[in-house]
Design a protein around this motif. Sequence first.
Motif, PDB file in Angstrom:
ATOM      1  N   ALA A 247      -2.085  14.525 -16.452  1.00 43.89           N
ATOM      2  CA  ALA A 247      -2.365  13.418 -15.537  1.00 43.89           C
ATOM      3  C   ALA A 247      -1.115  12.585 -15.298  1.00 43.89           C
ATOM      4  O   ALA A 247      -0.856  12.160 -14.167  1.00 43.89           O
ATOM      5  N   ILE A 248      -0.322  12.369 -16.327  1.00 49.68           N
ATOM      6  CA  ILE A 248       0.919  11.605 -16.167  1.00 49.68           C
ATOM      7  C   ILE A 248       1.886  12.365 -15.268  1.00 49.68           C
ATOM      8  O   ILE A 248       2.524  11.781 -14.393  1.00 49.68           O
ATOM      9  N   ASN A 249       1.986  13.689 -15.451  1.00 50.45           N
ATOM     10  CA  ASN A 249       2.878  14.496 -14.608  1.00 50.45           C
ATOM     11  C   ASN A 249       2.434  14.477 -13.155  1.00 50.45           C
ATOM     12  O   ASN A 249       3.256  14.374 -12.253  1.00 50.45           O
ATOM     13  N   ILE A 250       1.131  14.570 -12.920  1.00 47.77           N
ATOM     14  CA  ILE A 250       0.614  14.547 -11.549  1.00 47.77           C
ATOM     15  C   ILE A 250       0.889  13.196 -10.920  1.00 47.77           C
ATOM     16  O   ILE A 250       1.336  13.113  -9.777  1.00 47.77           O
ATOM     17  N   ASN A 251       0.657  12.109 -11.667  1.00 50.93           N
ATOM     18  CA  ASN A 251       0.895  10.777 -11.126  1.00 50.93           C
ATOM     19  C   ASN A 251       2.374  10.551 -10.846  1.00 50.93           C
ATOM     20  O   ASN A 251       2.729   9.941  -9.838  1.00 50.93           O
ATOM     21  N   SER A 252       3.258  11.043 -11.720  1.00 49.28           N
ATOM     22  CA  SER A 252       4.689  10.850 -11.478  1.00 49.28           C
ATOM     23  C   SER A 252       5.151  11.682 -10.284  1.00 49.28           C
ATOM     24  O   SER A 252       6.019  11.247  -9.525  1.00 49.28           O
ATOM     25  N   GLN A 253       4.572  12.863 -10.081  1.00 51.85           N
ATOM     26  CA  GLN A 253       4.923  13.670  -8.915  1.00 51.85           C
ATOM     27  C   GLN A 253       4.463  12.992  -7.635  1.00 51.85           C
ATOM     28  O   GLN A 253       5.166  13.003  -6.632  1.00 51.85           O
TER      29      GLN A 253
ATOM     30  N   THR B  96       0.819  -1.207   0.000  1.00 55.54           N
ATOM     31  CA  THR B  96       0.000   0.000   0.000  1.00 55.54           C
ATOM     32  C   THR B  96       0.853   1.257   0.000  1.00 55.54           C
ATOM     33  O   THR B  96       0.406   2.300  -0.438  1.00 55.54           O
ATOM     34  N   LEU B  97       2.085   1.168   0.471  1.00 62.81           N
ATOM     35  CA  LEU B  97       2.965   2.338   0.418  1.00 62.81           C
ATOM     36  C   LEU B  97       3.306   2.707  -1.017  1.00 62.81           C
ATOM     37  O   LEU B  97       3.422   3.864  -1.357  1.00 62.81           O
ATOM     38  N   GLY B  98       3.449   1.731  -1.877  1.00 62.29           N
ATOM     39  CA  GLY B  98       3.837   1.986  -3.260  1.00 62.29           C
ATOM     40  C   GLY B  98       2.679   2.296  -4.182  1.00 62.29           C
ATOM     41  O   GLY B  98       2.879   2.679  -5.318  1.00 62.29           O
ATOM     42  N   SER B  99       1.454   2.156  -3.721  1.00 63.16           N
ATOM     43  CA  SER B  99       0.325   2.401  -4.617  1.00 63.16           C
ATOM     44  C   SER B  99       0.044   3.898  -4.707  1.00 63.16           C
ATOM     45  O   SER B  99       0.208   4.643  -3.761  1.00 63.16           O
ATOM     46  N   VAL B 100      -0.364   4.330  -5.876  1.00 63.25           N
ATOM     47  CA  VAL B 100      -0.656   5.738  -6.133  1.00 63.25           C
ATOM     48  C   VAL B 100      -2.076   5.828  -6.662  1.00 63.25           C
ATOM     49  O   VAL B 100      -2.452   5.087  -7.557  1.00 63.25           O
TER      50      VAL B 100
ATOM     51  N   THR C 149       6.890  11.649  -4.507  1.00 60.63           N
ATOM     52  CA  THR C 149       6.716  12.060  -3.110  1.00 60.63           C
ATOM     53  C   THR C 149       6.587  10.860  -2.181  1.00 60.63           C
ATOM     54  O   THR C 149       6.950  10.940  -1.018  1.00 60.63           O
ATOM     55  N   ILE C 150       6.102   9.743  -2.718  1.00 65.98           N
ATOM     56  CA  ILE C 150       5.962   8.539  -1.899  1.00 65.98           C
ATOM     57  C   ILE C 150       7.323   7.890  -1.663  1.00 65.98           C
ATOM     58  O   ILE C 150       7.601   7.378  -0.591  1.00 65.98           O
TER      59      ILE C 150
END
Length: 156
Positions: free
Chosen positions: A144-150, A21-25, A154-155
């Motif tokens: 959306a790709i940029n937001i997901n990669s950011q 769950t730590l790695g899920s975005v 951060t995780i």
Amino acid sequence: MKILFYTIVPILILSLSAVSTLGSVDTVEIKLISPIGALTRSVIPGWGQFYTHNKLQGIVVFLSVGALGGLGVRADAEYRDYYKQYRDIALSGSSQSSYYYSKSNDYYKVSRFFLYAAAGIWAYSAINSYIDAHVYNARKQSEAININSQRLQTIK
């Protein structure tokens, strides 16, 4: 041995689920627009641009097609009026027939220019709205790709 198995296995399962769950975005949902929808909406001048979120361009297209079409219809009415007068005078054999023919020919050319210009802008706006829908979708997907990669960075 059974006690060891029953105590270690649940602890391992819980720790693995915590790590997963730590790695899920959470992914960002985006609303895409249909290019064919934009093209079909362009039946009304400017509506395709409104659909692709280009409101200023939609207003300009609507007003320009309306103005050029109105001028074309008005010039066509003048052409028909002068042509009718030319026809009546030409049948009577008057010397003014060349004047009315020249005026009707001028208004005919002007009316066709305005009507063809309006049709050209209308066709251009339909093609433009189709392309703008693709550009809008690509921009939204890129965001959306940029937001997901950011979020992923951060995780970590």
